[in-house]
Enzyme design. Sequence first.
Site, PDB file in Angstrom:
ATOM      1  N   ARG A  51       0.789  -1.229   0.000  1.00 55.41           N
ATOM      2  CA  ARG A  51       0.000   0.000   0.000  1.00 55.41           C
ATOM      3  C   ARG A  51       0.823   1.282   0.000  1.00 55.41           C
ATOM      4  NH1 ARG A  51      -2.802  -3.815   1.701  1.00 55.41           N
ATOM      5  NH2 ARG A  51      -0.803  -4.315   2.634  1.00 55.41           N
ATOM      6  N   THR A  52       1.769   1.370   0.929  1.00 54.32           N
ATOM      7  CA  THR A  52       2.429   2.663   1.125  1.00 54.32           C
ATOM      8  C   THR A  52       3.241   3.033  -0.118  1.00 54.32           C
ATOM      9  OG1 THR A  52       2.541   2.073   3.452  1.00 54.32           O
ATOM     10  CG2 THR A  52       3.791   4.006   2.766  1.00 54.32           C
TER      11      THR A  52
END
Length: 309
Positions: A51-52
């Site tokens: 995600r990040t």
Amino acid sequence: MRHLLSPLDFSLEEVSHMLKLAQDIMRNPEKYSHVCDGKKLATLFYEPSTRTRLSFEAAMLNLGGKTLGFQSADSSSASKGESVADTIRVVSCYADICAMRHPKEGAPLVASHYSRIPVINAGDGGHNHPTQTFTDLLTILELKGRLDNMTIGLCGDLKFGRTVHSLINAMKRYPNVSFILISPEELKIPQYLRDELLSENYNFKEVSNLDDVMGELDILYMTRVQKERFFNEEEYIRLKNSFILDCKKLENAKKDMYILHPLPRVNEIAVEVDDDPRAAYFKQVQNGVYVRMALILILLGLDKGMLEQ
Ligand code: CP
């Protein structure tokens, strides 16, 4: 030049501005599609991420910029022994801003001392994860319409979970927020964090049973037991399924209690919960892109006047 190393690096007014900007981006994405034309974001990831890293890259691409970077220490010259200080001096020649994830607490802070470009902490060990926290704030604001007057339950690995530490620090600045910290004895919040809450006479309690407190919660923030931070595999295996949220457990929850999770999830939320209208963890993922777009603009000084347009 500004860096983002902790959620507390932004004043409450600055957080409010960042959240307004993220909401404006969410509602008017086309307005922002060329603001970063010609700019480059470097993603320096010494630890795994889905995600990040991808949301930072999506954020810069959505703003018209470009991205470069590495996905693991093994694929960079860190594997040959290059220091964080030297790496950031090199990356400062290639990019306008960078996001760094590192297994060691404080590595992005070290980088910021040697950097000629803004450094964003994308997660440092068990310490902080400010961009996840701002994502959590945006999600709570969108769902509840406020960030004050609520009870937040944080459940799971509160010892190693950096998202928990960052979220407590960020939310305790809002009036009448209380925390219920739900974990096994071995995974309670670190003592330094407990001392801070105690010294500030903060309203919190620590419990080990989720069912007992479910009806009190406005937000339930579930977390994964952080396998990668354990020294002892047997201990991880013993604790990994301490809490499993399922539809039966949710019967006692408020109708407007929302479930957040920074993800990835392992077993701590049963897949059947995904269909519950209170499950908000995939909304969080989407919000992470808007927040990171807003942060890139603010740290590059490109946010001026955007809300007035
Ligand atoms: N929430 C979060 O930090 O996810 P990743 O580890 O996939 O980046």
